[in-house]
Write a protein that holds these residues in place. Sequence first.
Motif, PDB file in Angstrom:
ATOM      1  N   ARG A 106       0.834  -1.208   0.000  1.00  0.00           N
ATOM      2  CA  ARG A 106       0.000   0.000   0.000  1.00  0.00           C
ATOM      3  C   ARG A 106       0.867   1.256   0.000  1.00  0.00           C
ATOM      4  N   ASP A 107       1.879   1.289   0.849  1.00  0.00           N
ATOM      5  CA  ASP A 107       2.773   2.449   0.905  1.00  0.00           C
ATOM      6  C   ASP A 107       3.404   2.718  -0.454  1.00  0.00           C
ATOM      7  N   LEU A 108       3.883   1.652  -1.088  1.00  0.00           N
ATOM      8  CA  LEU A 108       4.529   1.813  -2.391  1.00  0.00           C
ATOM      9  C   LEU A 108       3.513   2.253  -3.438  1.00  0.00           C
ATOM     10  N   GLY A 109       2.316   1.686  -3.409  1.00  0.00           N
ATOM     11  CA  GLY A 109       1.286   2.072  -4.366  1.00  0.00           C
ATOM     12  C   GLY A 109       0.918   3.541  -4.267  1.00  0.00           C
ATOM     13  N   LEU A 110       0.759   4.039  -3.059  1.00  0.00           N
ATOM     14  CA  LEU A 110       0.403   5.444  -2.874  1.00  0.00           C
ATOM     15  C   LEU A 110       1.537   6.364  -3.316  1.00  0.00           C
ATOM     16  N   ALA A 111       2.778   5.952  -3.050  1.00  0.00           N
ATOM     17  CA  ALA A 111       3.919   6.763  -3.484  1.00  0.00           C
ATOM     18  C   ALA A 111       4.016   6.779  -5.002  1.00  0.00           C
ATOM     19  N   LEU A 112       3.736   5.655  -5.645  1.00  0.00           N
ATOM     20  CA  LEU A 112       3.739   5.612  -7.112  1.00  0.00           C
ATOM     21  C   LEU A 112       2.681   6.547  -7.682  1.00  0.00           C
ATOM     22  N   ALA A 113       1.516   6.574  -7.050  1.00  0.00           N
ATOM     23  CA  ALA A 113       0.463   7.487  -7.502  1.00  0.00           C
ATOM     24  C   ALA A 113       0.909   8.937  -7.370  1.00  0.00           C
ATOM     25  N   ASP A 114       1.542   9.276  -6.252  1.00  0.00           N
ATOM     26  CA  ASP A 114       2.001  10.644  -6.029  1.00  0.00           C
ATOM     27  C   ASP A 114       3.110  11.038  -6.999  1.00  0.00           C
ATOM     28  N   SER A 115       3.855  10.052  -7.495  1.00  0.00           N
ATOM     29  CA  SER A 115       4.960  10.346  -8.400  1.00  0.00           C
ATOM     30  C   SER A 115       4.528  10.330  -9.866  1.00  0.00           C
ATOM     31  N   GLY A 116       3.210  10.222 -10.110  1.00  0.00           N
ATOM     32  CA  GLY A 116       2.716  10.274 -11.482  1.00  0.00           C
ATOM     33  C   GLY A 116       2.790   8.960 -12.226  1.00  0.00           C
ATOM     34  N   GLN A 117       2.699   7.842 -11.513  1.00  0.00           N
ATOM     35  CA  GLN A 117       2.716   6.515 -12.130  1.00  0.00           C
ATOM     36  C   GLN A 117       1.439   5.764 -11.754  1.00  0.00           C
ATOM     37  N   PRO A 118       0.292   6.212 -12.284  1.00  0.00           N
ATOM     38  CA  PRO A 118      -0.991   5.643 -11.847  1.00  0.00           C
ATOM     39  C   PRO A 118      -1.160   4.170 -12.170  1.00  0.00           C
ATOM     40  N   GLN A 119      -0.646   3.706 -13.323  1.00  0.00           N
ATOM     41  CA  GLN A 119      -0.820   2.295 -13.666  1.00  0.00           C
ATOM     42  C   GLN A 119      -0.113   1.390 -12.661  1.00  0.00           C
ATOM     43  N   GLN A 120       1.119   1.720 -12.361  1.00  0.00           N
ATOM     44  CA  GLN A 120       1.874   0.925 -11.398  1.00  0.00           C
ATOM     45  C   GLN A 120       1.237   1.018 -10.020  1.00  0.00           C
ATOM     46  N   ALA A 121       0.680   2.200  -9.689  1.00  0.00           N
ATOM     47  CA  ALA A 121       0.023   2.381  -8.398  1.00  0.00           C
ATOM     48  C   ALA A 121      -1.208   1.492  -8.283  1.00  0.00           C
ATOM     49  N   VAL A 122      -2.031   1.475  -9.330  1.00  0.00           N
ATOM     50  CA  VAL A 122      -3.250   0.667  -9.315  1.00  0.00           C
ATOM     51  C   VAL A 122      -2.901  -0.816  -9.217  1.00  0.00           C
ATOM     52  N   ASP A 123      -1.907  -1.247  -9.957  1.00  0.00           N
ATOM     53  CA  ASP A 123      -1.505  -2.655  -9.911  1.00  0.00           C
ATOM     54  C   ASP A 123      -1.056  -3.052  -8.512  1.00  0.00           C
ATOM     55  N   ARG A 124      -0.322  -2.176  -7.858  1.00  0.00           N
ATOM     56  CA  ARG A 124       0.188  -2.469  -6.516  1.00  0.00           C
ATOM     57  C   ARG A 124      -0.946  -2.454  -5.492  1.00  0.00           C
ATOM     58  N   LEU A 125      -1.850  -1.486  -5.594  1.00  0.00           N
ATOM     59  CA  LEU A 125      -2.968  -1.407  -4.649  1.00  0.00           C
ATOM     60  C   LEU A 125      -3.928  -2.575  -4.823  1.00  0.00           C
ATOM     61  N   TYR A 126      -4.085  -3.042  -6.062  1.00  0.00           N
ATOM     62  CA  TYR A 126      -4.975  -4.179  -6.293  1.00  0.00           C
ATOM     63  C   TYR A 126      -4.414  -5.446  -5.647  1.00  0.00           C
ATOM     64  N   LYS A 127      -3.118  -5.515  -5.528  1.00  0.00           N
ATOM     65  CA  LYS A 127      -2.488  -6.630  -4.817  1.00  0.00           C
ATOM     66  C   LYS A 127      -2.922  -6.629  -3.352  1.00  0.00           C
ATOM     67  N   VAL A 128      -3.050  -5.445  -2.777  1.00  0.00           N
ATOM     68  CA  VAL A 128      -3.527  -5.338  -1.398  1.00  0.00           C
ATOM     69  C   VAL A 128      -4.993  -5.761  -1.312  1.00  0.00           C
ATOM     70  N   VAL A 129      -5.794  -5.316  -2.279  1.00  0.00           N
ATOM     71  CA  VAL A 129      -7.230  -5.609  -2.278  1.00  0.00           C
ATOM     72  C   VAL A 129      -7.488  -7.109  -2.354  1.00  0.00           C
ATOM     73  N   THR A 130      -6.722  -7.825  -3.141  1.00  0.00           N
ATOM     74  CA  THR A 130      -6.996  -9.232  -3.403  1.00  0.00           C
ATOM     75  C   THR A 130      -6.130 -10.187  -2.586  1.00  0.00           C
ATOM     76  N   GLY A 131      -5.207  -9.671  -1.802  1.00  0.00           N
ATOM     77  CA  GLY A 131      -4.292 -10.537  -1.057  1.00  0.00           C
ATOM     78  C   GLY A 131      -4.957 -11.227   0.121  1.00  0.00           C
ATOM     79  N   GLY A 132      -4.374 -12.344   0.513  1.00  0.00           N
ATOM     80  CA  GLY A 132      -4.836 -13.039   1.709  1.00  0.00           C
ATOM     81  C   GLY A 132      -3.925 -12.693   2.868  1.00  0.00           C
ATOM     82  N   TRP A 133      -4.308 -11.696   3.644  1.00  0.00           N
ATOM     83  CA  TRP A 133      -3.432 -11.143   4.675  1.00  0.00           C
ATOM     84  C   TRP A 133      -3.792 -11.653   6.061  1.00  0.00           C
ATOM     85  N   ASP A 134      -2.860 -11.508   6.965  1.00  0.00           N
ATOM     86  CA  ASP A 134      -3.082 -11.887   8.354  1.00  0.00           C
ATOM     87  C   ASP A 134      -4.237 -11.084   8.946  1.00  0.00           C
ATOM     88  N   ALA A 135      -4.949 -11.678   9.888  1.00  0.00           N
ATOM     89  CA  ALA A 135      -6.135 -11.047  10.470  1.00  0.00           C
ATOM     90  C   ALA A 135      -5.818  -9.753  11.211  1.00  0.00           C
TER      91      ALA A 135
END
Length: 268
Positions: free
Chosen positions: A73-102
């Motif tokens: 998430r941190d990297l995705g938001l930084a990518l968005a701020d740096s003008g790289q929306p495609q890479q940001a969306v791809d990274r954030l979607y990894k957070v959305v679909t990941g199986g994370w600890d409770a």
Amino acid sequence: FLDAADFFLANGDRELHAQGLRALSNLAELDLQNRQVLRLLAYRLQQAGETQAALPILERVVELAPNEPQSHRDLGLALADSGQPQQAVDRLYKVVTGGWDARFADIELIALTELNAVVDRARRDGKPVDTGAIDPRLLRNLPVDVRVVLAWDADNTDVDLHVFDPNGEEVFYGHNLSYQGGAITRDATGGYGPEEFALKVAKPGKYRIEANFFGHRQQVLTTGTGLMLWLASGYGTPAQQDRRTTIRVKSERGERVAVGEFEVVAKP
């Protein structure tokens, strides 16, 4: 190093700004394997407007902690701020679909909100991103008048977000929905947060944000826990304005600090 950097960066002078960045750079030399230190360094660089310098640090954090959604998430938001929306969306979607600890409660929903805001902003800028890999049912921008996100840099730590609205009503994990519709995400009792407060239509007046350090379950901790506050007005709209603040608390159980205050002005 943090205190010295804050002193120089707050001055506004170009030469002193450079001195502040040099002070911050010492953090990376303390322990290149410590993701807490690296996260704090990256957050401070972003706060200073040096997002490009923060990117390789956040990429290193992902290498150190790929199983923690906060890293992506941190990297995705930084990518968005740096003008790289495609890479940001791809990274954030990894957070959305990941199986994370409770212990990372609701981070998928928070990242989904941020993903849709990046998609919508890229569309408005005439540089639409490819969302073909995303379930179309998840693609819907949800703009709000006020959005507050609190995260922290120490794992297995419980910090609680509290927001006081102009009615004097306090919204937090024990009272998660206000009279005027302000809602807060589930209590993040471990991990790094974040906790999010969102209000669709904000009543004019002053809002106060506080953080309560409830405790941690770590044998080793730095001299303080870094709190990262992201305050956005008009979130998800062309009028969005952001303010980021990073502060340290002493990591003493029950410590409560005022993180910020803002005022909503009546719309004409």
